[in-house]
Enzyme design. Sequence first.
Site, short mmCIF file in Angstrom:
data_model
loop_
_atom_site.label_atom_id
_atom_site.label_comp_id
_atom_site.label_asym_id
_atom_site.label_seq_id
_atom_site.Cartn_x
_atom_site.Cartn_y
_atom_site.Cartn_z
N LEU A 1 -14.82 -5.19 25.64
CA LEU A 1 -14.40 -4.30 26.33
C LEU A 1 -13.07 -4.43 26.08
CD1 LEU A 1 -17.35 -3.30 27.92
CD2 LEU A 1 -15.70 -1.70 26.25
N ASP A 2 -12.36 -3.70 27.16
CA ASP A 2 -10.77 -3.90 27.27
C ASP A 2 -11.13 -3.40 28.73
OD1 ASP A 2 -9.34 -3.80 24.62
OD2 ASP A 2 -9.78 -1.17 24.96
N ARG A 3 -10.21 -4.53 29.18
CA ARG A 3 -10.02 -5.23 31.06
C ARG A 3 -10.44 -3.04 32.35
NH1 ARG A 3 -6.34 -2.78 34.38
NH2 ARG A 3 -5.13 -3.07 32.44
N ARG B 1 -8.96 -0.58 20.84
CA ARG B 1 -9.14 0.42 22.02
C ARG B 1 -8.76 1.57 21.08
NH1 ARG B 1 -7.57 -0.54 26.90
NH2 ARG B 1 -5.87 1.42 27.57
#
Length: 180
Positions: A39-41, A139
Amino acid sequence: MLVAFNKPMNVLSQFTDEGRWPGLSRFGLPKGVYAAGRLDRDSEGLLLLTDDGRLQARIAQPKAKMPKTYLALVEGTPDAAALGALRRGVALKDGPTRPAEVEQVAAPDWLWPRDPPVRLRKTVPEAWLELTITEGRNRQVRRMCAHVGLPVLRLVRTAIGPYALGDLPPGRWREEDARA
């Protein structure tokens, strides 16, 4: 072993810290597990970790087409054309996406406050979408929504295949039955 973790905002999907961003090592996760996907930051929610390489591949590999469900707070008002485009799949720079399941939903009353809070503009409407995709490009949900004119303000993954976030609080984890 399979672990469900509710990844908070601004935490990396890796064990080591990087610059000012903390990694997973701060959350007391079991030794020997590693993220099955990422999962992206700036995204929150369900992250699965395992010590089983075959299970990790079944969860994370795009060819497995394991569905991933997200709640997205978007800027703007979704219309039939935008939702239809997402349902058909959109053409991104790295190629067309698979069709997504998408519905506009009511604001979730169970969702924790985000830290830091989302900056909302009083003059710009926002809406919540529930999206399910079967691939996991970098993303991807953010790029798909932006492509149809609905920039994402907050993104929370709520499920991966049969595994759901449920009532797991941010920064906490639990063991799961590995049924994927």
